[in-house]
Each structure stands twice: as C-alpha cells, then as structure tokens.
Design an enzyme around this catalytic site. Structure first.
Site, PDB file in Angstrom:
ATOM      1  CB  CYS A   1      -0.918  -0.013   1.212  1.00 24.89           C
ATOM      2  SG  CYS A   1      -0.028  -0.219   2.746  1.00 24.89           S
TER       3      CYS A   1
ATOM      4  CE1 TYR B   1      -3.673  -9.606  -0.469  1.00 26.53           C
ATOM      5  CE2 TYR B   1      -5.929  -8.896  -0.074  1.00 26.53           C
ATOM      6  CZ  TYR B   1      -4.610  -8.980   0.326  1.00 26.53           C
ATOM      7  OH  TYR B   1      -4.224  -8.422   1.520  1.00 26.53           O
TER       8      TYR B   1
ATOM      9  CG  HIS C   1      -2.249  -9.261   4.032  1.00 28.64           C
ATOM     10  ND1 HIS C   1      -1.864  -8.698   2.838  1.00 28.64           N
ATOM     11  CD2 HIS C   1      -1.123  -9.749   4.591  1.00 28.64           C
ATOM     12  CE1 HIS C   1      -0.560  -8.826   2.685  1.00 28.64           C
ATOM     13  NE2 HIS C   1      -0.095  -9.459   3.744  1.00 28.64           N
TER      14      HIS C   1
ATOM     15  CG  ASP D   1       2.853 -10.248   5.424  1.00 26.59           C
ATOM     16  OD1 ASP D   1       3.933 -10.840   5.284  1.00 26.59           O
ATOM     17  OD2 ASP D   1       2.307  -9.619   4.500  1.00 26.59           O
TER      18      ASP D   1
END
Ligand code: ADP
Ligand code: SF4
Length: 695
Positions: free
Chosen positions: A31, A169, A172, A265
C-alpha cells in the site's frame, strides 16, 4: 563496478507463465495511501523502483467492484473502464525500464468498509464488520457468481491496460477467498463450507476464471497467507494452509506466500528479525513447480542468495526494502553494497495507509515526493551557488542535510558536540527491539565519508559567537529537542504538581543507563513507541513498572504500525502494569495521584521514580542567538532550523526536513509563507481543481 559473481544468481531471468522477469527482485504489492487518489504520484513512485532494477513492480490492493471499497484510505480501483487511465500511467512508467507490471486484484469481503459506495459488506458467513457499524452479510450463490463475474471483468481491464501479472488475492484476512478458507469465519454448510476442498473452492474458481479470461496474455499470480499465525486457533502451514497449496499447486503461474494475519506479515524490527516468515512459507516450493516469492524484509544480498540456493524461494519478495531503497537491485548489480539504504523495519510507511495522506519512509525521505516535489532517491541537482554551509548537530536531520548538500557539491562543515553521530537514532537504538534504528546514522555516515567536500567536526559544540569568526554563508541548525519534565501534554494543560523533584526524570536518563529505583511510573502522554519501549526495558531489568497513560490503551499510535497486539502482549508478558484513561495530577515522594479521565475519581500508585514521556521542546537557544546576530544589516549569513530543533517529530520527519533544506535551500525561500501557500507541491488534479480550471 561489477558485482561479485556470487550474486549472479540474483540476476537470472525467471519465467512466470507467459512472461519472463529479467531478475529475481520482486516488489510485492504494497500500500501507498496514494493509489487511485494520486495516479501520477503512484506512477512515479512505482517507476523509480523499476528504474532501480526491480524486475517486477506491483500495484497495491486494486479493488474490483464498489462492494469492495477501501475509501477513505488509498488503494487502487478497477471498478470500471473509468479507472483504466490512472493505472495505465503506472504500467507504462514501469515497463519502460524493462520491468513487469503486476496488478493485485482484490475483493476485500468483510474487510471492505464501503464507506463511500454504501454497498453492504459481505463474506462467507455473517460477523460484525471491522471499524464500521455493520453486520457483514452472508453471500448467497448469486453473490458468489457476481464476485466471479466482477473479478473476470477486472482481469480483462488489467490485461487491456497492459499489466503483465494479474493477481488473485487471498491474504491478510483482507481477500475474500481467504475468508472462505478459514473455519474461524466460514460456517457455511453448502459446497463452499465444511471440508477444506469446499472452503478453498472460491479461490480455485477465481484462479481458473482468471486463467481462462486472460491466462494466455498475462501471468496469473496468487497471494495466499499459508498460516493464520495464531497456532491451532486458525489454520496452519502444516494443516489446511499446506493442503490449499497442494490442491491448487499447478493452477496459478506464481505463488506469492506469507502469513495471513497482516500484523504478523508486516512485523516491525522491534518484534521480528529478517526472514521471520521462513518457517511458515518454506514448504511451498516443495509442493509446486511454479515460481514462489516470499518476503522477509531482506536487505542482504548474501541472505537472498542463500534463500534461492536453499530452495526456499525463486524470487526475492520485498515491500519495505524496496521503499527504503528503490535502487537496491541496481546497487547489488553494480557492486555497491555499501550504498544500500537498509530498511529499519519501523512501519512508518505502513502507518500512512491507515492514517492517510501518502506514503513516507524514515530512511528514504524522497518516498512519496518523487512526483509532487520531483525528488529522485539517487539524484540531486548540482549546487547553484558557492555558499559555504555550516550544519550544527549530527542527528538524523543534520546528517541528511549534510549529505544532500554535500552531494550537490556544496562545501559543508558538520559540527557535532558529542563524540558520536546519529543523535536520537543512535541513542534509541540501544533500547529493546530498536537496534535497527542505528541504520539511519550508519547509512548516512558511510555516505558522508565518501564526500571530500564535507568536513565533520566531532566534540565541537557551537555557540553563536563562534560562527561570526568563520566565513560561512549559510547555517543550518539541527540541534534536536529535549524532553520536558513538567507533565504538560494532551491531558494536562498545566505542570503537574511536584514535577520538579529529582526523582521525576525523562527518557534520556533511562536511555543513558542511569540507575533507576522502582517502583517506576512511566507517564506516557505521547502515545507513540518510546513510553512502551522504556517500560519494557525497565521491566526486563526486574523493576516494578506501571505504564500510566491518559489514552484508552498503551502506545495507541502503534495501531497504525500494526503493532497494537504485539505491544500489548510484550508489555503484559514482561510484567508491566497498564493503567489507562487516567492522568497524572500530583507527584509525591513515593507515590503519585492519578485521576480517571471520565469520572475524575482519584487513586494512588507507588512511584519512587517517575518517567515523563510527554512534550519535547526544541533546542532552539542557539537558533535564536544566531537570528539575533543576523539581525545586523547586511546579515553575514542566512539561518535555517531543521528537524526536532524546528519542530519535534518523528525520525522520519527529521530526515525529511534535512533532505528538504538540502534540496530547496537555494531554490525556494524557505519559510516564505506566500510560496508555501501558492505552490507547496504539485497535486494530482482533484474534481475541484478541474472545475476551477474549467477542464
Ligand atoms: P534531529 O532528530 O532533529 O536530528 P537529534 O536530537 O537526534 O535531532 O540530534 C541533534 C544533534 O545535535 C545531537 O547529536 C546533539 O549532540 C547535537 N547538538 C545539539 N546542540 C549542538 C551544538 N550547539 N553544537 C553542535 N552539536 C549540537
Ligand atoms: Fe522500512 Fe521504516 Fe522505511 Fe517502512 S518507513 S520502508 S519500515 S525504514
């Protein structure tokens, strides 16, 4: 300079489905808080990494539909064809340097707040939504079919824009297919619930759909969190996580693997060393023939080589190391290992995703400024005059200013009163978990030693009267800040009664290793990392420690760095007592009085030592003295204040401030209010700007 042949392996091409990356340096999606709001800034930010040698450069999360709306934080969108032009800027910018461009298509499922679109969040099974007052609704078969359709449409758009790699995806806890995989979330009884084959069905379908739709034109990658990172409470890399990779092993063209829980992570260096995810992801290469990429804040080329030789990965994944040094691959390729600016693992970069405003980095002050201020991480403009510059103070701000000015060709003298360079970055690096903070100083000191036009004077405390004796034309004051003891902060507008006793101290005493007697109360009204770190240090020394804060939780700003849970866990594990939502009102000889923020009820805590972590005041006495000297006409020199001496802030702020003075000193009237109002930096055109300019 050529690189050491032992690094040859890092520069081998790797085939990823129908595409081939020129080397093994892979910038995984990450991000920026720029994304769809600032397409030009995003394009330049990613382009510079491609220029710096990354073989693959990815977007951040790219939402496929308004039912996955991450506003107001950044992120990309491919909701419709209207979103194509912004991302096309990035693709062209990246590809012109020979890198592959990847797009992380995402449906966030339950995690999508949908604040702007007002679609209802949905996922495998109902649950309360995060950060919005809503119940996530259970997806029915039509919803699942719609998501598949939207994902195909977004994949087509990504292909048409020119992306080389398109993602599915599932990581997360933010990717919808990941929600289906974990039994903690998926309580379905249809063919999408129950046994792992069913729970992985949506992931399988999305991979198959994407392959079918664009598989001959683009590589199809999967990002999958192979372990929830919470032991038996979730799925693990030896159980269902492994099973998913085994079942789908040959379906995608690339596996991008990590730990599902984002907080694990993206662990900071405070809590995890380089490569901490290896025990989770190591199995993946054993069960697929497809290329595997994994992250671990890797900055050492030797470590990278061993990862490949030991069969852990095919590609070196990096987010933070690529932010701290976009030219990391080039530097390895050119044999310039000493020039690598290593990530310190502080997560200032990530925090901006949550806070908004645009990515920044402690180590790399040009991050996020590539387009709007035109700052390149490796190139600075040549000097524009023959100024002779004195930089006073060798902390992060002074070091960065000296380096930038030195690189520009100016003649620079750097004076530091102590016997070490690095200021607070070196002092704080002695605290638990913060050893990497030294890198802020180490990188800059190493680079400064390569510049013949920068002279460094140690043990040299400058007074205003000294300066007139020399012929400097510009003085940069970087003398830092000092912690206040009086307890004024967000909660207390006036000094706390009893603050001026000798047992009331500030963090520098703890950092300097002064003998501290317990019980200790640390009054943290700053809310960042230092209060908690000091509490941890003193508790580990065996002292009775209470962390008292007027905030509702300890170190509240660390929720932005994804450290909230780990900080709590650590403080409790080392025996720190937490007293929250209470402020300090009186300090006695052996106890303090505190009051509840809500009820005003007073209680007492034993305290033989009180550590105040509240305000910092600029060390600006010298600055004012120098300004008095320059009140003469004509002034002998100009004076600029930078870093904490100008306004106490983060180390990232200090480095940025030092860099800025180095770049702008001779171009911009610094501090010229009119300039700042008229043209602070270039902005991507907003709807308002377009209206104003009639576009
Ligand atoms: P910043 O984060 O703004 O760089 P720091 O507190 O980390 O601030 O660093 C300030 C540095 O300035 C310290 O290394 C300190 O020793 C040095 N310093 C402070 N006053 C003087 C002075 N008068 N002359 C030279 N060095 C100074
Ligand atoms: Fe690394 Fe900190 Fe920069 Fe992020 S902000 S890239 S963690 S140095």
């Amino acid at each position: 300079m050529a690189h050491d042949p032992r690094y040859d392996i890092l520069f081998e091409p790797v085939k990823i489905g129908p595409k081939t990356t020129k080397n093994r340096f892979y910038q995984v999606p990450h991000c920026t808080a720029l994304g769809t709001y600032s397409p030009h800034a995003t394009a330049k930010f990613r382009e510079i990494k491609a220029e710096g040698g990354w073989g693959v450069v990815n977007t951040e999360l790219c939402m496929i539909h308004p039912s996955s709306d991450s506003s107001p934080s950044g992120g990309e969108r491919l909701w419709s064809d209207d979103d194509k032009p912004g991302l096309r800027l990035m693709v062209e910018a990246v590809q012109k340097h020979g890198a592959l461009a990847g797009c992380e298509l995402t449906h966030q499922g339950a995690l999508a707040g949908n604040r702007m679109s007002r679609e209802r969040p949905m996922s495998a099974s109902p649950r309360p939504a995060m950060d919005v007052p809503a119940i996530v609704r259970q997806m029915d078969k039509q919803d699942i079919s719609d998501v598949r359709k939207w994902h195909r449409a977004a994949a087509r758009r990504a292909r048409d824009i020119g992306f080389d790699i398109v993602y599915v995806y599932a990581s997360h806890m933010m990717g919808l297919p990941g929600d289906f995989i974990t039994e903690r979330v998926n309580r379905r009884t249809d063919e999408y619930g129950g046994v792992i084959e069913n729970r992985a069905r949506l992931l399988r379908e999305l991979i198959e759909d994407t392959k079918d739709e664009i598989g001959s034109d683009c590589a199809v990658a999967v990002r999958f969190g192979v372990d929830e990172g919470i032991g038996d409470a979730g799925y693990t890399c030896s159980g269902d996580g492994r099973r998913v990779v085994e079942m789908l092993a040959e379906l995608p063209d690339l596996w991008d693997v990590n730990v599902q829980n984002i907080n694990l992570d993206v662990m900071t260096a405070r809590f995890a060393d380089e490569g901490w995810q290896e025990p989770f992801t190591a199995f993946v290469k054993q069960v697929t023939t497809k290329p595997v990429v994994a992250v671990g804040r890797y900055t050492s080329p030797d470590r990278m080589v061993s990862l490949i030789k030991n069969g852990l990965v095919d590609l070196i994944g990096a987010a933070r190391p690529s932010i701290a040094d976009p030219f990391l691959p080039r530097k390895i390729e050119e044999g310039r290992i000493d020039d690598i600016r290593e990530c310190i693992g502080c997560n200032t970069c990530l925090s901006m995703q949550y806070m908004g405003g645009g990515i920044r980095c402690t180590q790399n002050p040009t991050t996020g400024e590539e387009w709007r201020r035109g700052w390149h991480p490796e190139r600075v403009p040549a000097k524009m005059s023959d100024e002779r510059i004195l930089v006073i103070g060798g902390g992060p701000a002074g070091l960065e200013a000296s380096l930038t000015l030195g690189r520009r060709g100016y003649s620079v003298a750097l004076s530091e009163r102590s016997n070490f360079l690095g200021g607070r970055s070196v002092l704080e690096s002695t605290l638990p978990g913060l050893s990497t903070y030294r890198r802020v100083a180490d990188y800059r000191i190493g680079q400064l030693h390569k510049l013949a036009n920068v002279d460094i004077y140690m043990g040299s405390e400058i007074q205003a009267s000294d300066v007139s004796d020399f012929d400097f034309t510009t003085i940069v004051v970087a003398t830092g800040s000092t912690w206040d003891r009086d307890g004024i902060g967000k909660a207390n507008r006036f000094p706390v009664n009893g603050w001026d006793q000798s047992h009331v101290i500030t963090p520098d005493k703890v950092i300097a290793g002064h003998a501290i007697e317990g019980p200790v109360v640390i009054y943290d009204d700053e809310g960042y990392y230092l209060g908690g770190v000091i509490a941890e240090k003193l508790a580990k020394q065996g002292l009775d420690v209470t962390l008292l804060t007027p905030d509702p939780e300890p170190s509240p700003l660390l929720k932005y760095t994804s450290e909230r849970e780990t900080v709590h866990q650590t403080l409790l594990n080392v025996g720190v007592k937490l007293v929250t939502a209470k402020h300090l009102v009186e300090i006695g000889a052996e106890e303090v009085e505190v009051r509840c923020n809500y009820t005003g009820q007073a209680t007492r805590l034993p305290a033989v030592t009180v550590v105040m972590v509240c305000l910092r005041s600029p060390n600006d006495g010298l600055l004012h003295d120098l300004r008095t000297v320059t009140a003469d006409t004509p002034p002998k020199f100009s004076v600029h204040a930078i870093g904490d001496c100008f306004a106490p802030g983060t180390i990232a702020d200090a480095v940025h401030s030092g860099h800025r003075v180095g770049r702008e000193m001779d171009q911009t009237p610094i501090g010229d209010i009119n300039y700042l109002i008229e043209k602070p930096f270039v902005r991507d055109a907003t709807a308002w700007d377009r209206l104003a300019s009639g576009r």
